[in-house]
Design a protein around this motif. Structure first.
Motif, PDB file in Angstrom:
ATOM      1  N   ALA A  48     -11.507   7.558   5.992  1.00 14.59           N
ATOM      2  CA  ALA A  48     -11.389   7.598   4.528  1.00 14.59           C
ATOM      3  C   ALA A  48     -10.600   6.398   4.007  1.00 14.59           C
ATOM      4  N   LYS A  49      -9.571   6.018   4.749  1.00 10.09           N
ATOM      5  CA  LYS A  49      -8.710   4.921   4.307  1.00 10.09           C
ATOM      6  C   LYS A  49      -9.243   3.540   4.675  1.00 10.09           C
ATOM      7  N   GLY A  50     -10.152   3.491   5.684  1.00 13.43           N
ATOM      8  CA  GLY A  50     -10.520   2.200   6.255  1.00 13.43           C
ATOM      9  C   GLY A  50      -9.335   1.627   7.007  1.00 13.43           C
ATOM     10  N   ARG A  51      -8.615   2.514   7.696  1.00  8.21           N
ATOM     11  CA  ARG A  51      -7.382   2.106   8.372  1.00  8.21           C
ATOM     12  C   ARG A  51      -7.686   1.593   9.775  1.00  8.21           C
ATOM     13  N   PRO A  52      -7.089   0.448  10.172  1.00 12.19           N
ATOM     14  CA  PRO A  52      -7.293  -0.036  11.540  1.00 12.19           C
ATOM     15  C   PRO A  52      -6.840   1.027  12.552  1.00 12.19           C
ATOM     16  N   PRO A 135      -0.784   9.283   7.050  1.00 11.78           N
ATOM     17  CA  PRO A 135      -0.302   8.001   6.539  1.00 11.78           C
ATOM     18  C   PRO A 135      -0.285   8.104   5.013  1.00 11.78           C
ATOM     19  N   SER A 136       0.007   7.013   4.327  1.00  7.61           N
ATOM     20  CA  SER A 136      -0.067   7.017   2.867  1.00  7.61           C
ATOM     21  C   SER A 136      -1.528   7.153   2.429  1.00  7.61           C
ATOM     22  N   ALA A 137      -1.731   7.766   1.246  1.00  7.37           N
ATOM     23  CA  ALA A 137      -3.086   8.141   0.801  1.00  7.37           C
ATOM     24  C   ALA A 137      -3.755   7.057  -0.047  1.00  7.37           C
ATOM     25  N   ASN A 138      -3.722   5.811   0.456  1.00  9.31           N
ATOM     26  CA  ASN A 138      -4.367   4.694  -0.242  1.00  9.31           C
ATOM     27  C   ASN A 138      -5.446   4.099   0.642  1.00  9.31           C
ATOM     28  N   ARG A 139      -6.371   3.320   0.040  1.00  4.40           N
ATOM     29  CA  ARG A 139      -7.254   2.502   0.877  1.00  4.40           C
ATOM     30  C   ARG A 139      -6.372   1.514   1.611  1.00  4.40           C
ATOM     31  N   PRO A 143      -1.405  -0.969  -2.397  1.00  2.61           N
ATOM     32  CA  PRO A 143      -0.087  -0.350  -2.589  1.00  2.61           C
ATOM     33  C   PRO A 143      -0.196   1.172  -2.410  1.00  2.61           C
ATOM     34  N   SER A 144       0.821   1.781  -1.829  1.00  5.48           N
ATOM     35  CA  SER A 144       0.802   3.232  -1.626  1.00  5.48           C
ATOM     36  C   SER A 144       0.736   3.952  -2.968  1.00  5.48           C
ATOM     37  N   PRO A 145       0.077   5.122  -3.013  1.00  5.32           N
ATOM     38  CA  PRO A 145      -0.059   5.846  -4.281  1.00  5.32           C
ATOM     39  C   PRO A 145       1.172   6.690  -4.601  1.00  5.32           C
ATOM     40  N   ARG A 223      -2.112  -6.226   6.760  1.00  6.00           N
ATOM     41  CA  ARG A 223      -1.979  -6.465   5.330  1.00  6.00           C
ATOM     42  C   ARG A 223      -1.552  -5.155   4.682  1.00  6.00           C
ATOM     43  N   HIS A 224      -0.589  -5.217   3.788  1.00  4.47           N
ATOM     44  CA  HIS A 224       0.010  -3.987   3.314  1.00  4.47           C
ATOM     45  C   HIS A 224       0.560  -4.158   1.904  1.00  4.47           C
ATOM     46  N   TYR A 225       0.599  -3.079   1.175  1.00  4.74           N
ATOM     47  CA  TYR A 225       1.331  -3.017  -0.096  1.00  4.74           C
ATOM     48  C   TYR A 225       0.849  -4.059  -1.100  1.00  4.74           C
TER      49      TYR A 225
HETATM   50 MG    MG Z   1       0.609   3.137   4.384  1.00  5.94          MG
END
Ligand code: MG
Ligand code: AMP
Length: 329
Positions: A48-52, A135-139, A143-145, A223-225
């Motif tokens: 859902a996040k496209g998280r590595p 994890p945080s609920a962002n793509r 930036p974190s939601p 890449r973050h935030y």
């Molecule tokens: Mg996060």
């Protein structure tokens, strides 16, 4: 997929019980949770996040007793930190129990454990009845939601449920402390400042500056935030630049010394009274600037003490992710 928004922790928990995901508020940012013992559900979080896949999740627990199900919290340092700071905005990295799926920890033999203080988060976790990996609920990379609307902005149609609750009071992610090493070390600055940690555990080390250490907290490699707009760090609030859509966040009033105009020339301004308010507002402001099509967001730097250390960490990462050259004027 249809994403429902609910005020009921029980309804959100029913998705987790069914092997699905649910976003939930905490005192730091919104998380995207799944049953920590269900590898398939955990994979849905990454999808859902496209998280590595090499970026581990944090196991969220409802009470201290639940830590034992996912981790070994028997070391003196870990126990002292848990007793002093749980529930709160801190994650302890501990030796992982072998039956926790490796999907949760991205293959590591350690696991981050956190017990949120937020009331709705606690009700949600209690109803889930076991550790929730989140994890945080962002793509990934965004930036974190810090609002349920920001969760929808990134994940509408990609997750089945968002639990709506009181707005996060911290606004930045948890402090991650590696308790699996001696001495223990902060891997990521966050809601609990170094100064407070040192009162409980004087030998605790601050985050390493050199990038060689970054792999110890895998999330720090990515890449973050980062908003879409360029992030520029400034010592003083600048005058609004002509011909570009710009935002400004900081403790001083913007444009006060500029020859061109005053504060009212800025369409996008967030003036904050304290570092705590800065932390609380930062990610939401970045998202507002993106929504308004800003080219650049000027962020005033703060003293890197207390929560200021976490603010400066996020600002630096956002600035380098958006390839800003640091401006000091
Ligand atoms: Mg996060
Ligand atoms: P997020 O909640 O989105 O900030 O993601 C959790 C973050 O916690 C990861 O990106 C890592 O930086 C950190 N983390 C989680 N588990 C571990 C671990 N076992 N070792 C080191 N860092 C971790």
């Amino acid at each position: 997929m249809n994403t429902i928004v609910t005020d009921s922790p029980e309804e959100a928990a029913s998705f987790v019980a069914a092997g699905e995901t649910a976003a939930f508020p905490t005192e730091t940012v919104y998380g995207l949770g799944a049953d920590a013992f269900n590898a398939e559900a955990v994979r849905r979080v990454f999808e859902a996040k496209g998280r590595p896949a090499d970026n581990p999740l944090i196991a969220h627990v409802a009470d201290i007793g639940e830590i034992d199900r996912v981790a070994d919290c028997s070391s003196g340092v870990a126990r002292r930190l848990a007793e002093r700071f749980f529930p709160g905005p801190i994650t302890l990295v501990l030796p992982k129990r072998p039956d926790v799926p490796l999907e949760v920890t991205a293959g590591l033999d350690t696991i981050g454990v956190r017990m949120p203080r937020h009331k709705a988060a606690q009700a949600f976790l209690r109803t889930c009845g076991g550790p929730v990996a989140a994890p945080s609920a962002n793509r990934s990379g965004r930036p974190s939601p810090t609002t349920w609307q920001a969760v929808l902005e990134d994940l509408n149609g990609r997750i089945p449920c968002v639990l709506r609750g009181e707005r996060p009071v911290v606004g930045l992610e948890s402090t991650v402390v590696d308790c699996s090493t001696n001495p223990p070390r902060i891997l990521r600055a966050g809601g609990v400042p170094l100064e407070a940690l040192r009162e409980a555990v004087p030998e605790i080390q601050g985050p390493r500056r050199d990038s060689a250490e970054a792999p110890r907290s895998p999330g720090l490699r990515h890449r973050h935030y980062a908003p879409r707009a360029r992030v520029a760090l400034v010592e003083q609030a600048p005058a609004p630049p002509p011909g570009s859509v710009a935002g400004y966040i900081g403790m001083d009033a913007p444009g006060k010394d500029g020859q061109r105009g005053s504060g009212q020339d800025w369409r996008l301004v967030e003036r904050v009274a304290t570092p705590e308010e800065y932390a609380r507002r930062l990610f939401d402001f970045m998202r507002r600037c993106d929504a308004a099509g800003a080219d650049v967001i000027y962020c005033q730097i703060v003293e890197p003490t207390g929560v200021g250390a976490a603010i400066m960490d996020r600002l630096r990462r956002a600035a380098s992710a958006t390839e800003a050259t640091e401006t000091t004027n």
